[in-house]
Design an enzyme around this catalytic site. Structure first.
Site, PDB file in Angstrom:
ATOM      1  N   CYS A 190      -4.815  -2.401   3.340  1.00  0.00           N
ATOM      2  CA  CYS A 190      -4.726  -1.984   4.737  1.00  0.00           C
ATOM      3  C   CYS A 190      -5.722  -2.768   5.584  1.00  0.00           C
ATOM      4  O   CYS A 190      -5.804  -3.978   5.486  1.00  0.00           O
ATOM      5  CB  CYS A 190      -4.934  -0.471   4.837  1.00  0.00           C
ATOM      6  SG  CYS A 190      -4.599   0.244   6.459  1.00  0.00           S
ATOM      7  N   GLU A 210       0.839  -1.197   0.000  1.00  0.00           N
ATOM      8  CA  GLU A 210       0.000   0.000   0.000  1.00  0.00           C
ATOM      9  C   GLU A 210       0.880   1.255   0.000  1.00  0.00           C
ATOM     10  O   GLU A 210       1.804   1.374   0.794  1.00  0.00           O
ATOM     11  CB  GLU A 210      -0.883  -0.015   1.250  1.00  0.00           C
ATOM     12  CG  GLU A 210      -1.638   1.271   1.517  1.00  0.00           C
ATOM     13  CD  GLU A 210      -2.227   1.299   2.911  1.00  0.00           C
ATOM     14  OE1 GLU A 210      -3.210   2.032   3.104  1.00  0.00           O
ATOM     15  OE2 GLU A 210      -1.701   0.602   3.803  1.00  0.00           O
ATOM     16  N   LYS A 214      -9.281   1.284  -2.833  1.00  0.00           N
ATOM     17  CA  LYS A 214      -9.627   0.964  -1.443  1.00  0.00           C
ATOM     18  C   LYS A 214     -11.035   1.456  -1.115  1.00  0.00           C
ATOM     19  O   LYS A 214     -11.358   2.626  -1.309  1.00  0.00           O
ATOM     20  CB  LYS A 214      -8.598   1.592  -0.514  1.00  0.00           C
ATOM     21  CG  LYS A 214      -8.754   1.233   0.953  1.00  0.00           C
ATOM     22  CD  LYS A 214      -7.620   1.853   1.749  1.00  0.00           C
ATOM     23  CE  LYS A 214      -7.686   1.517   3.218  1.00  0.00           C
ATOM     24  NZ  LYS A 214      -6.570   2.127   3.965  1.00  0.00           N
TER      25      LYS A 214
END
Length: 528
Positions: free
Chosen positions: A409, A295, A358
């Protein structure tokens, strides 16, 4: 019978009791030790018993306080890693403000989880006062409500430390129950077993009395439930279909180990570029069909004309192996320039093809909730000059080597995001995370979530991080490889592409509404 039971129960009800508070704290500590990194998973099978005792022998208002206390212990300890946000002085935040931000973030999410347990305690105390002789029904109601509260909390921007995490990554047979109905399957069997044991084991203070013979029978039911859960899980483990040999896939990963406080500087950007370029070339030479970065590997807005990104594109063009780059990409079709936290597959033509944005953004880190109130008090912690926007839930990450399932994440805590992608044809899982500046024990928890996602979806999972723990998990939840934390490393991993559809992938969490329905039907019949 019901009147005498109610009188007996009320005789045990009193105002605040330090003895009961101590039992609640003890219960919270015991269940916390079942979580990673301690992973004493067997403790979760009886650690909730004191909480069941206390809320069933307490007035609803006070039961809420005891429930809140349990949650403060459980979530307070398991989420203490959030305080490692401090220090933020490298971002220009004064020392005192840095401490305040870290403590505020920790307290906020801890109270968010604890409030759910307060609701649960209130409801069980109220139901016990109205139906004190319906003990097995109360266990059913408590199980259904706990599952429902976890499911509701998982629809919000903040969620972590569900009960199911206590069994990951060690108790593989029980983890396989998630293939039936997702995380609720583990929550249900843990809460129900503890509720039954709370009946079978004599309570240390006055409560609703039960004959010894009935206690033994309930204890046998609890034992049978535990054995049945493990046997079903073992059966699911043993009957998993093998993937065809041609389904093997080799992916390379790069753990850059460039701390956020460094990679947001010009020197850090250059260091990251060098490490990811060198790692990419090395993995390509080893035969990787694609190479994956964490990420935000290059903490820059996606711009092919910027020197660093242009240099990376040139390298990919020369080598020819696709690179999956963690970066910040402009939202497609947006009227104004807005950016998403993204994983892009870059091919030799210099363009990105596969893309995942995301969905579950981090509050306070990537956007500020209730900005009108909090915006003046809290500085945003992302490296961008504008807030990130979430990606669409129905995305498909279609790449040159197959369709992947992606989580970025702490999306690893949200099983519904992985289920949608697996049901839509995803063949393997890739999670890309930063995990800096958090401690190793947080990384172990994060790894536990990825194990859950791999088992429930019957998919292999490759975990790629900046500072650790990067790893490879097979579809049974077995950790094949785990890298060292806070170390620069590369690894070439061979995994399977799988297309099976577990009951959970097909039908989602059907267990929670079933338990709620049974609770209502049996409760209505018992009230007649």
């Amino acid at each position: 019978m019901m009147k005498s039971a109610a009188l007996a129960l009320r005789s045990g009800i009193q105002l605040w009791s330090w003895e009961r508070a101590g039992l609640v704290v003890f219960s919270g500590l015991v269940v916390t030790l079942a979580l990673p990194p301690w992973s004493l998973w067997s403790l979760a099978w009886l650690g909730l018993v004191p909480l069941w005792w206390v809320v069933q022998a307490t007035q609803p208002g006070l039961a809420a306080v005891y429930g809140l206390l349990w949650g403060l212990v459980y979530y307070g300890i398991s989420l203490a890693w959030i305080t490692h946000l401090h220090p933020l002085m490298w971002m220009g935040v004064p020392w005192l403000s840095s401490v305040a931000i870290a403590i505020f973030a920790w307290i906020f999410i801890v109270f968010w989880g604890a409030a759910c347990i307060a609701v649960w305690g209130t409801a069980i105390a109220w139901a016990t006062r109205h139906w004190p002789d319906q003990r097995l029904w109360l266990v059913l109601a408590g199980t259904a409500l706990w599952c429902a509260l976890e499911a509701l909390r998982n629809q919000t921007p903040l969620d972590w430390s569900p009960l199911g995490l206590t069994q990951s990554p060690s108790n593989l047979w029980i983890l396989h129950l998630t293939r039936l109905s997702g995380p609720s399957a583990i929550t249900a069997i843990l809460v129900a077993t503890n509720g039954l044991l709370a009946i079978a084991i004599p309570c240390p203070f006055p409560s609703f009395p039960l004959p010894a013979l009935r206690r033994r029978r309930v204890g046998l039911i609890a034992l049978a439930l535990v054995m049945a859960g493990h046997l079903v899980g073992a059966s699911l483990f043993a009957t998993t279909a093998a993937a065809p040999a041609r389904a093997a896939l080799t992916l390379g990963l790069i753990q850059g180990d460039v701390p956020t406080r460094e990679k947001l500087t010009p020197q850090g950007v250059n260091q990251a570029l060098q490490r990811y370029t060198d790692g990419y070339r090395a993995l390509a030479e080893q035969g990787a069909t694609a190479v994956i970065t964490p990420e935000g590997a290059l903490p820059q807005l996606w711009n092919p004309n910027s020197p660093q990104i242009a240099a990376l594109l040139q390298t990919v063009s020369q080598v020819g192996v696709p690179l999956w780059l963690g970066t910040f990409a402009p939202e497609p079709g947006a009227e104004h320039t807005e950016y998403t936290q993204s994983l892009l597959e870059i091919r030799s033509d210099g363009q990105y093809h596969g893309r995942y944005d995301k969905v579950q953004l981090v509050p306070l880190g990537e956007y500020i909730p209730f900005e009108a109130v909090l915006g003046r008090l809290i500085k945003r912690l992302s490296p961008l000059g504008s807030y990130l926007v979430p990606g669409q839930p129905g995305q498909s990450f279609i790449t040159s080597v197959g369709q992947g399932i992606v989580g970025i994440c702490y999306e690893s805590a949200y099983s519904r995001l992985f289920r949608r992608q697996a049901k839509a044809g995803g063949e393997f899982i890739v999670t890309a995370s930063n995990n800096d500046p958090y401690p190793v024990w947080m990384m172990v928890q994060h790894h536990g979530f990825d194990v859950l996602r791999a088992v429930e979806s019957d998919r292999w999972a490759l975990r790629v991080t900046n500072t650790g723990l990067s790893g490879l998990v097979d579809n049974h939840g077995r950790t094949i490889w785990l890298g060292q934390p806070q170390t620069y490393l590369t690894h070439s991993a061979t995994l399977e592409r799988r297309q099976t559809l577990t009951p959970y992938l097909r039908w989602g969490d059907w267990l929670t509404p079933l338990l709620l329905g049974l609770t209502l039907v049996l409760g209505w019949r018992g009230a007649d």
